[in-house]
Design an enzyme around this catalytic site. Structure first.
Site, PDB file in Angstrom:
ATOM      1  N   LYS A 278       0.418  11.200 -11.185  1.00 29.46           N
ATOM      2  CA  LYS A 278      -0.057  10.156 -12.162  1.00 29.46           C
ATOM      3  C   LYS A 278       0.663   9.041 -11.916  1.00 29.46           C
ATOM      4  O   LYS A 278       1.805   8.876 -13.108  1.00 29.46           O
ATOM      5  CB  LYS A 278      -0.821  11.311 -13.595  1.00 29.46           C
TER       6      LYS A 278
ATOM      7  N   HIS B  27       3.732  11.510 -30.263  1.00 35.54           N
ATOM      8  CA  HIS B  27       3.316  12.667 -28.857  1.00 35.54           C
ATOM      9  C   HIS B  27       3.140  13.968 -29.071  1.00 35.54           C
ATOM     10  O   HIS B  27       2.776  14.468 -29.224  1.00 35.54           O
ATOM     11  CB  HIS B  27       3.083  12.267 -27.469  1.00 35.54           C
TER      12      HIS B  27
ATOM     13  N   GLU C 201      -6.872  16.409 -10.201  1.00 37.92           N
ATOM     14  CA  GLU C 201      -7.211  16.613 -11.670  1.00 37.92           C
ATOM     15  C   GLU C 201      -9.294  17.110 -11.225  1.00 37.92           C
ATOM     16  O   GLU C 201      -9.785  15.982 -12.432  1.00 37.92           O
ATOM     17  CB  GLU C 201      -7.071  15.456 -12.955  1.00 37.92           C
TER      18      GLU C 201
ATOM     19  N   ARG D 241      -6.091  21.131 -13.439  1.00 38.09           N
ATOM     20  CA  ARG D 241      -5.648  20.386 -14.283  1.00 38.09           C
ATOM     21  C   ARG D 241      -6.097  20.605 -15.799  1.00 38.09           C
ATOM     22  O   ARG D 241      -5.736  20.118 -16.819  1.00 38.09           O
ATOM     23  CB  ARG D 241      -5.496  19.196 -13.689  1.00 38.09           C
TER      24      ARG D 241
ATOM     25  N   ARG E 183       0.840  -0.789   0.150  1.00 43.34           N
ATOM     26  CA  ARG E 183       0.116   0.370  -0.122  1.00 43.34           C
ATOM     27  C   ARG E 183       0.975   1.692  -0.392  1.00 43.34           C
ATOM     28  O   ARG E 183       0.189   2.198   0.549  1.00 43.34           O
ATOM     29  CB  ARG E 183      -1.086  -0.052   1.349  1.00 43.34           C
TER      30      ARG E 183
ATOM     31  N   ASN F  94      -4.425  20.362 -21.112  1.00 39.87           N
ATOM     32  CA  ASN F  94      -4.682  19.749 -22.054  1.00 39.87           C
ATOM     33  C   ASN F  94      -4.551  20.519 -23.355  1.00 39.87           C
ATOM     34  O   ASN F  94      -5.157  20.213 -24.362  1.00 39.87           O
ATOM     35  CB  ASN F  94      -5.771  19.189 -22.154  1.00 39.87           C
TER      36      ASN F  94
ATOM     37  N   HIS G  99      -4.007  18.848 -26.418  1.00 37.23           N
ATOM     38  CA  HIS G  99      -3.698  17.880 -26.470  1.00 37.23           C
ATOM     39  C   HIS G  99      -4.957  16.741 -27.274  1.00 37.23           C
ATOM     40  O   HIS G  99      -5.495  16.107 -27.192  1.00 37.23           O
ATOM     41  CB  HIS G  99      -3.799  17.293 -24.846  1.00 37.23           C
TER      42      HIS G  99
ATOM     43  N   HIS H  17      -4.179  13.686 -29.587  1.00 38.27           N
ATOM     44  CA  HIS H  17      -5.018  12.791 -28.751  1.00 38.27           C
ATOM     45  C   HIS H  17      -5.057  12.382 -30.213  1.00 38.27           C
ATOM     46  O   HIS H  17      -5.412  10.841 -30.198  1.00 38.27           O
ATOM     47  CB  HIS H  17      -5.763  12.264 -27.782  1.00 38.27           C
TER      48      HIS H  17
ATOM     49  N   LYS I  17       4.002  23.266 -13.806  1.00 35.42           N
ATOM     50  CA  LYS I  17       3.299  22.447 -13.862  1.00 35.42           C
ATOM     51  C   LYS I  17       2.991  22.118 -11.752  1.00 35.42           C
ATOM     52  O   LYS I  17       2.130  21.677 -11.894  1.00 35.42           O
ATOM     53  CB  LYS I  17       3.807  20.985 -14.272  1.00 35.42           C
TER      54      LYS I  17
ATOM     55  N   GLU J  61       6.436  19.696 -24.662  1.00 37.06           N
ATOM     56  CA  GLU J  61       5.187  20.114 -24.288  1.00 37.06           C
ATOM     57  C   GLU J  61       5.928  21.624 -23.010  1.00 37.06           C
ATOM     58  O   GLU J  61       5.173  21.722 -22.271  1.00 37.06           O
ATOM     59  CB  GLU J  61       5.566  19.099 -22.874  1.00 37.06           C
TER      60      GLU J  61
END
Ligand SMILES: NC(=O)c1ccc[n+]([C@@H]2O[C@H](COP(=O)([O-])OP(=O)(O)OC[C@H]3O[C@@H](n4cnc5c(N)ncnc54)[C@H](O)[C@@H]3O)[C@@H](O)[C@H]2O)c1
Ligand SMILES: [Zn+2]
Length: 359
Positions: free
Chosen positions: A144, A266, A238, A242, A122, A246, A249, A253, A228, A186
């Site tokens: 993340k 990407h 998020e 946040r 955990r 994107n 993106h 994407h 960031k 980015e």
């Protein structure tokens, strides 16, 4: 009896160190700030050959016992099989909650190791040492973690913040041009949504940044990371803010999906996505693209000049609609009223088609 108990969300603080040449100080910093005596280092074959000895020496000199876990290189190893392999190694090495896991690599190693550290017992100590530009300014910050499933990228994962991030921009000198560029898109993204000064810096120093000049790179990494950090600390899970991350993106994407994640990286997809977002911003958010002409030129200039096979508006629109899942209304895009002034707006199919045809 029904009780209504309010549980406060735990707050969590961690340090991010950013400095050229930091790798050799890793042991000392970990020992003084976290104090684990035993560490597993998750890395891949490329990083192992390039830098592992240096990292191992630094950790051992600080009195830390070190064991490597070395995976082959590639996104395809960000899977359940590697996850299981890592967990097996942690168990066999008798890693406990006093010990730690260091991820030493790009976003693939960071995401995978982050999830393993979150799940094993955990949660054990997690230290990211990101080695790509994307990992240094983006994936190592924000907590993340993820694995890919055959049916979808990043389908398995958790929010798990590292206990420390050690970022050495000097490591980026050995990156391939294409991966370096990926991270640079980015950095431009984060500058455009949050920091005009950083945008100016990148645009004025672009030639030296492309040549990997150390001091310029250190500035870009530190300023982008700081930006960031600001965004994710205000929205750790998020929920809203946040979303501005994107920028570029939504379209990016879709472009990756339509090209089946082949023939386009990407970063390149996000580059095109930012061009689309800039044009949409001019039509819908009052961005003065004449005044900000250099933004468009900067991004355009960094994109490889080749035919993108699938710039098919119909397919792209479908992919965007699919991606937005169950949200009502038209797809939402992050647009700019001005540099560092993001807004989120619904975009109509008509305007989308018109904009893509003008790319
Ligand atoms: N967690 C997040 O918030 C987040 C955000 C963005 C992306 N991601 C994930 O990150 C991954 C992409 O990350 P990436 O672009 O770093 O890819 P990557 O980890 O595959 O690294 C790119 C390539 O560079 C090599 N490499 C790494 N460091 C090097 C160095 N210093 N010198 C020479 N070669 C080096 C790697 O071996 C690899 O071949 C994706 O899986 C994506 O889903 C996660
Ligand atoms: Zn991205």
């Amino acid at each position: 009896v029904i009780e209504n108990v309010v549980v406060n969300k735990p707050t969590f603080e961690y340090k991010i160190f950013i400095e050229n040449g930091l790798l050799v100080k890793a042991g000392e910093i970990i020992r003084t700030n976290i104090g684990c005596e035993k560490i597993m280092v998750l890395t891949n074959e490329i990083l192992y050959d390039l830098y592992y000895k240096r990292l191992e020496h630094s950790l051992e000199s600080a009195g830390i016992e070190v064991f490597p876990i070395v995976l082959p290189d590639g996104e395809k190893y960000k899977d359940l099989k590697s996850f299981r392999y890592i967990i097996d190694r942690l168990v066999l090495q008798k890693i406990n909650r006093e010990s730690g896991l260091v991820t030493f690599g790009g976003g693939v190693i960071g995401d995978l190791g982050g999830f393993a550290a979150a799940s094993y017992m955990r949660g054990i100590y997690l230290i990211h040492i990101p080695t790509t530009l994307l990992a240094q300014i983006d994936s190592s910050i924000g907590g993340k973690t993820a694995l890919d499933h055959i049916l979808g990228k990043n389908l398995i994962g958790a929010f798990y913040n590292p206990h420390m991030v050690l970022t050495d921009p000097e490591l980026l000198t050995t990156l391939s041009e294409s991966n370096y560029l990926c991270g640079l898109f980015e950095a431009i993204k984060i500058a455009l949504i949050g920091n005009r000064e950083l945008y100016r810096y990148i645009s004025e120093n672009i030639d030296e940044i492309l040549e990997h000049k150390k001091d310029k790179l250190e500035y870009v990494v530190a300023a982008s990371a700081r930006e960031k950090i600001k965004i994710v600390s205000d929205d750790p899970y998020e929920s809203s803010l946040r979303m501005i991350l994107n920028f570029g993106h939504t379209f990016g994407h879709a472009l990756e999906a339509v090209n089946r994640y082949k023939d386009i990286s990407h970063g390149e997809a996000v580059g095109y996505g930012m061009l689309v977002a800039l044009k949409l911003s001019e039509s819908m958010a009052g961005l003065d693209l004449k005044k900000n002409e250099d933004v468009y030129k900067l991004i355009y200039g960094l994109l490889p000049k080749r035919e993108i096979k699938r710039m098919d508006s119909e397919k792209l629109w479908e992919a965007i609609a699919l991606d937005k899942k169950k949200q009502a209304g038209s797809p939402r895009f992050v647009l700019l009223e001005d540099i560092a002034k993001p807004v989120i707006k619904e975009v109509s199919r008509e305007l989308f088609f018109k904009t893509v045809s003008q790319l």
